[in-house]
Design an enzyme around this catalytic site. Structure first.
Site, PDB file in Angstrom:
ATOM      1  CG  ASP A 197       1.528 -12.309   3.863  1.00 43.02           C
ATOM      2  OD1 ASP A 197       0.604 -13.022   4.276  1.00 43.02           O
ATOM      3  OD2 ASP A 197       2.648 -12.771   3.566  1.00 43.02           O
TER       4      ASP A 197
ATOM      5  CE  LYS B 158       1.283 -18.368   3.944  1.00 45.36           C
ATOM      6  NZ  LYS B 158       1.447 -17.271   4.910  1.00 45.36           N
TER       7      LYS B 158
ATOM      8  CG  ASP C 220       1.314 -18.721   7.937  1.00 44.51           C
ATOM      9  OD1 ASP C 220       1.616 -19.623   8.735  1.00 44.51           O
ATOM     10  OD2 ASP C 220       2.125 -18.171   7.173  1.00 44.51           O
TER      11      ASP C 220
ATOM     12  CE  LYS D 224       4.959 -18.811  10.036  1.00 50.90           C
ATOM     13  NZ  LYS D 224       4.119 -17.937   9.217  1.00 50.90           N
TER      14      LYS D 224
ATOM     15  CG  ASP E 165       1.211 -20.836  24.296  1.00 48.01           C
ATOM     16  OD1 ASP E 165       1.541 -21.499  25.315  1.00 48.01           O
ATOM     17  OD2 ASP E 165       1.144 -19.598  24.284  1.00 48.01           O
TER      18      ASP E 165
ATOM     19  CB  SER F 163      11.617 -20.008   3.718  1.00 52.21           C
ATOM     20  OG  SER F 163      10.854 -18.938   4.249  1.00 52.21           O
TER      21      SER F 163
ATOM     22  CD  GLN G  35      17.862 -18.524   3.210  1.00 50.26           C
ATOM     23  OE1 GLN G  35      19.060 -18.525   3.031  1.00 50.26           O
ATOM     24  NE2 GLN G  35      17.244 -19.469   3.902  1.00 50.26           N
TER      25      GLN G  35
HETATM   26  P1  5BU Z   1       6.566 -13.978   0.568  1.00 52.47           P
HETATM   27  O1  5BU Z   1       6.056 -12.614   0.337  1.00 52.47           O
HETATM   28  O2  5BU Z   1       6.433 -14.905  -0.669  1.00 52.47           O
HETATM   29  O3  5BU Z   1       7.958 -13.979   1.113  1.00 52.47           O
HETATM   30  O4  5BU Z   1       5.594 -14.566   1.699  1.00 52.47           O
HETATM   31  C1  5BU Z   1       5.775 -15.822   2.266  1.00 52.47           C
HETATM   32  C2  5BU Z   1       4.688 -16.127   3.243  1.00 52.47           C
HETATM   33  O5  5BU Z   1       4.909 -17.427   3.781  1.00 52.47           O
HETATM   34  C3  5BU Z   1       4.597 -15.193   4.421  1.00 52.47           C
HETATM   35  O6  5BU Z   1       3.244 -15.068   4.776  1.00 52.47           O
HETATM   36  C4  5BU Z   1       5.350 -15.888   5.540  1.00 52.47           C
HETATM   37  O7  5BU Z   1       4.805 -15.562   6.791  1.00 52.47           O
HETATM   38  C5  5BU Z   1       5.120 -17.340   5.205  1.00 52.47           C
HETATM   39  N1  5BU Z   1       6.234 -18.222   5.581  1.00 52.47           N
HETATM   40  C6  5BU Z   1       7.483 -18.115   5.049  1.00 52.47           C
HETATM   41  O8  5BU Z   1       7.742 -17.256   4.217  1.00 52.47           O
HETATM   42  N2  5BU Z   1       8.467 -18.972   5.441  1.00 52.47           N
HETATM   43  C7  5BU Z   1       8.269 -19.927   6.349  1.00 52.47           C
HETATM   44  O9  5BU Z   1       9.189 -20.701   6.647  1.00 52.47           O
HETATM   45  C8  5BU Z   1       6.970 -20.032   6.897  1.00 52.47           C
HETATM   46  C9  5BU Z   1       5.982 -19.184   6.496  1.00 52.47           C
HETATM   47 BR1  5BU Z   1       6.644 -21.310   8.130  1.00 52.47          BR
END
Ligand code: 5BU
Length: 451
Positions: free
Chosen positions: A236, A258, A289, A291, A294, A349, A406
């Site tokens: 990200d 991703k 990702d 998501k 629509d 999450s 979380q």
């Molecule tokens: P993190 O930096 O490990 O928190 O990133 C988690 C990635 O997974 C982030 O790109 C979220 O958009 C993605 N994600 C998530 O964290 N939880 C979810 O329930 C979903 C996607 Br669906």
């Protein structure tokens, strides 16, 4: 009344008996526990509630009693705490509403489950499953006695919080110390407990499947097995150079990257060319990702049109099922040369996510009917029929990000949540040395013997 006096009272009213008893499972026991007689002693019922009350969490919405012995116990606790009661029926009503739970509740209510004696925990798990199917959250379980025959380990292996007022060892030791049982009986009881030790809960180790009906999912599995890595890097980062640099370093150790292509501040189609090149050179797949969430028609436009032309490069995409079955049907009916595999999001999450049991159950009504669906993004939900489980919210260093995310450890995600693929974002890309950090994640997942 203090706990020891309560134990003496249980002995006096024959709730604890010594002798030779044949248990439900056919084994012979020198001790018999039957708490049903407690209801004949209202003041002891009050004492029991008083012993349970200090252990009750603050956030309980409903107390649930399981017929028969625990039901009056739950009732007294409910009256004392003024937390409303639910009754979980032994069998659903065969007429009228076919209800399994009596009393008022709503989806997401947090439940304190009261039990009298817990042995293997098997019947309690059945009760829990039925309550969870109704959208209730089992926040806590309090039992009067734990017979130490596997119940507490079974519940903790499933992450339920159990408090036992007394274990069978507590009972025997206390009654011996206080001369309520003689040495010969004490020795017999200790020998009995030793020869019927707590059966170890053997949760079979989670193994990553070898086969999948969908070619893209098969490719992902092949990569994961060959690299001994089920890690998906969630990259990200917001500039193309950062994303590409990160993947040049970590590419050899991941099975997929991703991305959120729409967060790149300097996106050009050159980026996609370079991204694909790095993916080929380092043998990993690409997940967008996006998501999607629509109506079918808009989703097809979002997949195929616009500057990102996602379907032209992504091997897999994430999709919400909030729009219902039509979301998947439109993609199934879409005639195109290049269609990414789908990973529907079943649970999120983030704290307070609305993806509750009801939502999950509704998704499963059609989830398995679409061959483009190769797995689900989820937390507790366990997909069936060969669908892979992808779990985000994995981090070795922290439990949350103060923005609702979380985290679980890789070990918990694999051994307890039974995930196939772990999605790791900041845990990797914010590390000073991602190529060193990823080794820690690899060591953690390999330790779980998933390959
Ligand atoms: P993190 O930096 O490990 O928190 O990133 C988690 C990635 O997974 C982030 O790109 C979220 O958009 C993605 N994600 C998530 O964290 N939880 C979810 O329930 C979903 C996607 Br669906």
């Amino acid at each position: 009344m203090n706990p020891n006096s309560f134990l003496h009272a249980l002995l006096d009213i024959n709730c604890i008996r010594f002798g030779k008893f044949t248990l439900k499972n056919g084994s012979i026991s020198p001790i018999y526990l039957d708490m049903r007689n407690l209801i004949s002693y209202p003041s002891l019922m009050e004492d029991l509630a008083a012993l349970m009350m200090p252990h009750i969490s603050e956030n309980i919405d409903r107390i649930c009693g399981v017929p028969y012995a625990a039901l009056p116990m739950a009732t007294v606790v409910s009256m004392k705490t003024q937390i409303p009661l639910l009754i979980k029926r032994k069998e659903a009503k065969s007429h009228g509403t076919k209800k399994i739970i009596e009393g008022e509740y709503k989806t997401g209510d947090r439940i304190l489950l009261v039990e009298d004696v817990i042995t293997s925990g098997a019947s309690l798990i059945e009760t829990i499953d039925e309550l969870e199917k109704e959208g209730l959250i089992i926040e806590q379980i309090i039992t009067l006695v734990d017979r130490e025959q596997g119940g507490s380990s079974l519940l903790s292996s499933k992450s339920y919080a159990l408090k036992s007022l007394f274990t069978i060892s507590d009972i025997i030791n206390t009654l011996f110390k206080e001369n309520k049982i003689n040495e010969a009986l004490f020795d017999e009881l200790v020998a009995y407990l030793k020869q019927s030790p707590t059966p170890e809960i053997k949760t079979p180790k989670r193994k990553l499947p070898a086969q999948h009906a969908h070619p893209t999912a098969q490719k992902l599995l092949d990569i994961a097995h060959s690299k001994r890595s089920n890690l998906i890097a969630s990259v990200d980062l917001t500039t193309c150079a950062e994303v590409l640099n990160f993947l040049r370093k970590t590419g050899p150790f991941i099975c997929a990257a991703k991305i959120h292509v729409d967060i790149l501040v300097d996106f050009t189609t050159d980026f996609l060319r370079e991204l694909k090149q790095i993916a080929i050179e380092n043998n990993f797949l690409l997940i967008e990702d996006r998501k999607f969430a629509d109506i079918g028609n808009t989703q097809l436009l979002q997949l195929s049109q616009g500057i990102y032309s996602i379907a032209s490069w992504a091997d897999m995409v994430t999709i919400h099922l909030i729009a219902g079955e039509a979301a998947l049907k439109a993609i199934k009916d879409w005639e195109t040369d290049r269609k990414p595999a789908l990973i529907p999001i079943i649970e999120m999450s983030s704290a307070g996510a609305l993806t509750d049991k009801n939502y999950v159950e509704n998704c499963t009504k059609f989830l398995y009917n679409y061959p483009d669906v190769v797995g689900t993004v989820c937390q507790k939900f366990e997909p069936e029929k060969g669908l892979l489980k992808f779990t985000p919210g994995v981090n070795l260093a922290t439990k949350s990000d103060n923005k609702g995310q979380q985290y679980n450890s890789p070990e918990f995600a694999i051994s307890t949540l039974h995930s196939d693929f772990l999605i790791i974002g900041r845990g990797l890309y914010e590390a000073a040395n991602p190529e060193i950090e990823i080794e820690k994640y690899l060591a953690a997942v390999r330790e779980c013997e998933i390959f």
